[in-house]
Design a protein around this motif. Sequence first.
Motif, PDB file in Angstrom:
ATOM      1  N   PRO A 206       0.840  -1.211   0.000  1.00 31.86           N
ATOM      2  CA  PRO A 206       0.000   0.000   0.000  1.00 31.86           C
ATOM      3  C   PRO A 206       0.871   1.256   0.000  1.00 31.86           C
ATOM      4  N   GLN A 207       0.377   2.312  -0.625  1.00 32.51           N
ATOM      5  CA  GLN A 207       1.080   3.592  -0.646  1.00 32.51           C
ATOM      6  C   GLN A 207       0.090   4.728  -0.411  1.00 32.51           C
ATOM      7  N   ASP A 208       0.547   5.759   0.280  1.00 30.95           N
ATOM      8  CA  ASP A 208      -0.259   6.953   0.534  1.00 30.95           C
ATOM      9  C   ASP A 208       0.501   8.178   0.060  1.00 30.95           C
ATOM     10  N   ASP A 306      -3.064  14.023  11.229  1.00 24.62           N
ATOM     11  CA  ASP A 306      -2.694  13.029  10.219  1.00 24.62           C
ATOM     12  C   ASP A 306      -3.814  12.901   9.193  1.00 24.62           C
ATOM     13  N   PRO A 307      -3.770  13.713   8.114  1.00 20.39           N
ATOM     14  CA  PRO A 307      -2.820  14.778   7.806  1.00 20.39           C
ATOM     15  C   PRO A 307      -3.388  16.132   8.221  1.00 20.39           C
ATOM     16  N   VAL A 308      -2.602  17.207   7.937  1.00 21.73           N
ATOM     17  CA  VAL A 308      -3.102  18.566   8.132  1.00 21.73           C
ATOM     18  C   VAL A 308      -3.974  18.890   6.917  1.00 21.73           C
ATOM     19  N   VAL A 320       1.950  14.310  11.379  1.00 21.78           N
ATOM     20  CA  VAL A 320       2.654  13.136  11.890  1.00 21.78           C
ATOM     21  C   VAL A 320       3.363  12.404  10.755  1.00 21.78           C
ATOM     22  N   ASN A 321       4.473  11.780  11.083  1.00 24.19           N
ATOM     23  CA  ASN A 321       5.249  11.011  10.101  1.00 24.19           C
ATOM     24  C   ASN A 321       5.864   9.805  10.804  1.00 24.19           C
ATOM     25  N   LEU A 326       7.820  10.257  14.142  1.00 25.60           N
ATOM     26  CA  LEU A 326       6.962  11.342  14.614  1.00 25.60           C
ATOM     27  C   LEU A 326       5.520  10.846  14.677  1.00 25.60           C
ATOM     28  N   THR A 327       5.141  10.271  15.806  1.00 18.05           N
ATOM     29  CA  THR A 327       3.786   9.772  16.024  1.00 18.05           C
ATOM     30  C   THR A 327       2.999  10.792  16.845  1.00 18.05           C
ATOM     31  N   PHE A 328       1.726  10.501  17.094  1.00 14.17           N
ATOM     32  CA  PHE A 328       0.924  11.387  17.936  1.00 14.17           C
ATOM     33  C   PHE A 328       1.552  11.517  19.320  1.00 14.17           C
ATOM     34  N   ALA A 329       2.022  10.402  19.884  1.00 10.34           N
ATOM     35  CA  ALA A 329       2.571  10.415  21.243  1.00 10.34           C
ATOM     36  C   ALA A 329       3.872  11.209  21.319  1.00 10.34           C
TER      37      ALA A 329
END
Length: 518
Positions: A206-208, A306-308, A320-321, A326-329
């Motif tokens: 999968p790709q985003d 995620d995302p802006v 977030v990445n 770079l997660t929410f936490a």
Amino acid sequence: MSEKAVTDKAGSGEERLGVISDSDVDPSLLDTLSLNFVKKNLVLPLKKNKGTLRVAIAEQSGLFAAEEIGRITGTEIEPVLTEKAALLNAINRFYDRLSGSASEVIEDISEEGLDSLATAWEEPKDLIDITDEAPIIRLLNSLFFQAVKDRASDIHIEPYEREIEVRFRIDGILYHVHTPPKVLQEALASRVKIMAGLDIAEKRLPQDGKIRLLVAGKDIYVRVSIIPTTFGERIVLRLLDRKAGIISLESIGLDPGEVKNFIKLLNRSNGIILVTGPTGAGKSTTLYSALNKINSSNRNIITIEDPVEYQIKGLGQIHVNPKIGLTFATGLRSILRQDPDVIMIGEIRDRETAEIAIQASLTGHLVLSTLHTTDTATAVTRLVDMGIEPYLVASSVSAVLAQKLVRLLCKDCRSEYDPTPEELNLYRRVKAPEKLWKATGCDNCFNTGYYGRTSLFEFMLADDDTHRLILKCHDAKEIKKEWIAGGMKTLFENGLLKAANGLTSLEEVIRVAHDRGV
């Protein structure tokens, strides 16, 4: 007409157009002029009147272009000064109609062209060379044009054994729109990947990605999701109009009393406000409306998303990445060192994020976030299920707002009728209406009977009784019963009131919320 005569005519102030309607324009005159020409020069040919062609111009510089149009058409011109915004709107509207639909593009691709594409995929060849073929580019562009024109929120490109199916999601419902030839599948997928900056050689994972487009003057942000399936890569393109603006808090569908209570909560210095609902329920829109309401120079507001989706001036927004950690936490920990007053978390997904959010609220920060739950009560139990102690949930959660989207009745074709006894029986807890409205269907709403959407809300304001209830009872049904007994309107009851006011149909409310909000 001489150049001086043109200038004198336009400057005489004889006529000035405020709005350009369909009846003002002869579309056949646009065939010889490119969109780039009319936009660059801010001119638009209107209609011929007794051998003279009327040309709308926005400013004096458009006079020379108007004279050029006169030479092209072989007629004398009459320039008409027009408001710039009205002229641009008309240009986008009329040239959007001239652009070929996806069906026309597919028909234009001859059998010979299809055979050459098929041969290309049988032989080793650079995918970029294939996707640079004009038909593929035109096909994808026409899909974007049509989706924006039809108010679609998503484009689904779905491969099957012998064909590709293209569907648009309009007002929450998927509609079939096209069936392109199977042979175009890989070229179409590769074109999407190139536009989104993805790996065109990767077909197993999968790709985003994201694409930014300008469609008929609209700044469109496209979220791209590609997954591998049995018959090829399935593509979903989510469209977001960045210039549409943030909906005001008063316009999202809350009752006036609920808006007042919500604003009081937003003006607090601490606590957590949770917005819950399924995917695509409008949770992010509600949070953006809330942030826009309290956005000011004396508040430091930082978001992690995620995302802006919307960029708001005055807010610090983090995307977030997970690939780089770079997660929410992790992002939330860094935000707390930025001296924030208000923190918005795109979604609480795990215990670590929930713990940090609660600690932030208890140490003097207002926290806004979303949860994927069906109603208000399950939001509370969801936090407990994540491992958060009930006393922490009770002491930190200020309010829970559950929401779902329903389609609005088309104002041009909705019809009034007398409710049946069975329908009136549904109104046992709220005031029953004398009349109801139903969907009919017209050209304006593509014969669906619906145009646009609004939210159903279930608003729980935490108080001392709520805190005691959370501490002693962890069952969502019991918690909800207590809240309903205290006067909370359920999602279904909120929908019944909107149906009584003619905003939506009872059928639509039952489809979205019946038996889930009672």
